[in-house]
Scaffold this motif. Structure first.
Motif, mmCIF file in Angstrom:
data_model
loop_
_atom_site.group_PDB
_atom_site.id
_atom_site.type_symbol
_atom_site.label_atom_id
_atom_site.label_comp_id
_atom_site.label_asym_id
_atom_site.label_seq_id
_atom_site.Cartn_x
_atom_site.Cartn_y
_atom_site.Cartn_z
ATOM 1 N N VAL A 59 -10.390 73.378 22.141
ATOM 2 C CA VAL A 59 -8.955 73.155 22.314
ATOM 3 C C VAL A 59 -8.167 74.004 21.322
ATOM 4 O O VAL A 59 -7.080 74.464 21.619
ATOM 5 C CB VAL A 59 -8.623 71.657 22.145
ATOM 6 N N GLY A 60 -8.726 74.198 20.159
ATOM 7 C CA GLY A 60 -8.125 75.024 19.121
ATOM 8 C C GLY A 60 -9.227 75.578 18.251
ATOM 9 O O GLY A 60 -10.409 75.468 18.569
ATOM 10 N N LEU A 72 -13.348 69.419 22.724
ATOM 11 C CA LEU A 72 -13.332 68.328 23.693
ATOM 12 C C LEU A 72 -14.560 68.481 24.576
ATOM 13 O O LEU A 72 -14.778 69.519 25.186
ATOM 14 C CB LEU A 72 -12.067 68.379 24.551
ATOM 15 N N ASP A 73 -15.392 67.440 24.614
ATOM 16 C CA ASP A 73 -16.583 67.421 25.458
ATOM 17 C C ASP A 73 -16.423 66.317 26.498
ATOM 18 O O ASP A 73 -16.080 65.185 26.142
ATOM 19 C CB ASP A 73 -17.846 67.140 24.635
ATOM 20 N N LEU A 96 -13.994 63.828 21.337
ATOM 21 C CA LEU A 96 -12.981 64.688 20.745
ATOM 22 C C LEU A 96 -13.372 64.888 19.286
ATOM 23 O O LEU A 96 -13.472 63.915 18.522
ATOM 24 C CB LEU A 96 -11.594 64.054 20.845
ATOM 25 N N GLY A 97 -13.654 66.127 18.921
ATOM 26 C CA GLY A 97 -14.101 66.435 17.563
ATOM 27 C C GLY A 97 -13.123 67.337 16.842
ATOM 28 O O GLY A 97 -12.550 68.251 17.436
#
Length: 82
Positions: A3-4, A9-10, A34-35
């Motif tokens: 995402v950045g 996001l998995d 979400l990591g």
């Protein structure tokens, strides 16, 4: 999905259909993670499992002919690498 620069996001979606020999009803399953990596050595994650339905039967055990009831679950995880 990146995402950045420091956010991931998995998503994992699976579908189980009915087979004649199975007694487990069809179901859809969605797991998500979400990591965020604020530093090179630290990662913080939010994980959700079975997000589409509160509970469903899964994995018919042939030995006992019993299925397991899977519930929604949430997890906060911190990983430190050194």
């Amino acid at each position: 999905i990146d995402v950045g620069d420091d956010v991931e996001l998995d998503l994992n979606f699976s579908h189980w259909d009915i087979f004649k020999r199975d007694r487990v009803a069809r179901y859809n399953r969605l797991d998500a993670r979400l990591g965020w990596r604020p530093t090179k050595s630290l990662e913080l994650s939010l994980v959700g499992k079975n997000l589409l339905k509160a509970t469903h039967k899964e994995d018919l055990e042939s030995t006992l002919e019993a299925s397991t009831l899977q519930q929604q679950s949430y997890l906060v995880k911190a990983t430190f690498r050194y």
